[in-house]
Design an enzyme around this catalytic site. Structure first.
Site, short mmCIF file in Angstrom:
data_model
loop_
_atom_site.label_atom_id
_atom_site.label_comp_id
_atom_site.label_asym_id
_atom_site.label_seq_id
_atom_site.Cartn_x
_atom_site.Cartn_y
_atom_site.Cartn_z
N PRO A 92 29.99 3.71 76.02
CA PRO A 92 31.05 4.68 76.36
C PRO A 92 31.98 4.13 77.43
CG PRO A 92 28.88 5.49 77.05
CD PRO A 92 28.64 4.23 76.28
N GLU A 119 19.87 3.96 79.18
CA GLU A 119 21.12 3.89 79.96
C GLU A 119 21.92 2.63 79.64
OE1 GLU A 119 22.32 6.42 81.54
OE2 GLU A 119 20.49 7.48 80.98
N ARG A 161 36.51 -1.72 55.35
CA ARG A 161 37.53 -1.27 54.39
C ARG A 161 38.82 -2.08 54.50
NH1 ARG A 161 41.25 2.42 56.28
NH2 ARG A 161 41.49 3.61 54.37
N ASP A 176 47.78 4.37 56.31
CA ASP A 176 46.81 5.11 57.10
C ASP A 176 47.40 5.59 58.41
OD1 ASP A 176 44.73 4.74 55.37
OD2 ASP A 176 43.89 3.02 56.44
#
Ligand code: SAM
Length: 277
Positions: A92, A119, A161, A176
């Site tokens: 994150p 963690e 993709r 897209d």
């Protein structure tokens, strides 16, 4: 392209056997190897974590299993003829994973993922491998998952993709949302398919008109409408040169105008009602 994933939950990566990624594997366009980190533990309990230096809650993943696992996986890959690995570290605290980064990663021949639990991984592991190869610490969003495996699935699908020959229609990702390189990054508008009437709901007439110019204009207007509604930050940053007269008219209807101080702040558009996003 070769992909290696080292994880304590190999079964979490099962979705890599289905759909687009699974088909790309079956066709030999993608070579995926999932490894159990615990194979590189040597104690009775197959320990991969320990208490953090400096104290605090949670556990930290240990250097030794990760170091041995990565050395071994890299040796395997080199032996099989793979070259130029890049380490993808889901976290994150990484840089946001974007379509632009997906395109960049899709051009690399070999990606090695290190999804963590607890963690996260002792920092020295990333620092060590950063001396040998490019390292991408990536976050898939501003929230905290229990582990990095879901992030690996996200990155893998976005990258796969884009590989040549993986999507049936090579044009599919050109339009897209977030297609990179565009001066204006607009979200894609709504899409429709048969039947023409469903539960009393029709399809916009223009889509049935066969008039390519009008359809393109409608799609562009809908992209502008959706982007102003859902991602006004993207509109703010759009280069004014990206918009033609009709775009500007639509933006004006949607309540946006060029910001005279745009160059200075990199915010080229602002809302006419003065509301700050
Ligand atoms: C519980 S999280 C660790 C969170 C860590 N304490 C922090 O705040 O940065 C465990 C692992 O899940 C993965 N993870 C969690 N959220 C993620 C996100 N938004 N993007 C990518 N990986 C994520 C990473 O591999 C992370 O090391």
């Amino acid at each position: 392209m070769r992909l290696d994933v080292v994880t304590i939950f190999p079964e979490y990566l099962e979705p890599l056997n289905v759909s687009l990624v699974g088909k790309a594997r079956a066709r030999g366009q993608l070579h995926v190897h999932v490894h159990d980190l615990r194979a590189w533990t040597y104690d009775r309990h197959n320990t991969v974590d320990d208490t953090p230096y400096g104290g605090g809650p949670g556990m930290v993943m240990k250097t030794e299993p990760w170091g041995d696992a990565l050395d071994s996986v890299l040796a395997d890959g080199y032996e099989a003829g793979s070259r130029e690995p890049a380490l993808i570290v889901p976290t994150p605290s990484g840089r946001p994973f974007t379509q632009e980064l997906a395109v960049h990663l899709s051009e690399r021949p070999w990606l090695l993922f290190t999804p963590a639990r607890y963690e996260g991984i002792d920092r020295r592991v990333v620092d060590e491998y950063a001396t040998r190869m490019p390292v991408y610490e990536v976050s898939i969003g501003d929230y905290v998952l229990a582990g990095g495996e879901a992030a690996v699935l996200v990155v893998t699908e976005a990258v796969a993709r884009l590989l040549p020959g993986v999507l049936g229609n090579a044009e599919s990702h050109r339009d897209d949302s977030f297609a990179p390189g565009a001066m204006a990054n607009l979200l894609e508008g709504p899409v429709h398919t048969k039947p023409p009437l469903w539960r009393g709901r029709g399809v916009p007439d223009v889509l049935l008109s066969g008039h390519h110019g009008k359809i393109a204009r409608w799609r562009r207007d809908e992209a502008l409408r959706r982007t102003t509604a859902h991602r006004p930050d993207l509109i703010e940053r759009c280069d004014p040169k990206a918009f033609d007269k009709k775009d500007r008219e639509m933006l004006s209807i949607l309540g946006w105008e060029p910001d005279p101080d745009g160059e200075r702040y990199g915010r080229f558009w602002r809302r006419t009602d003065g509301v700050e996003e």
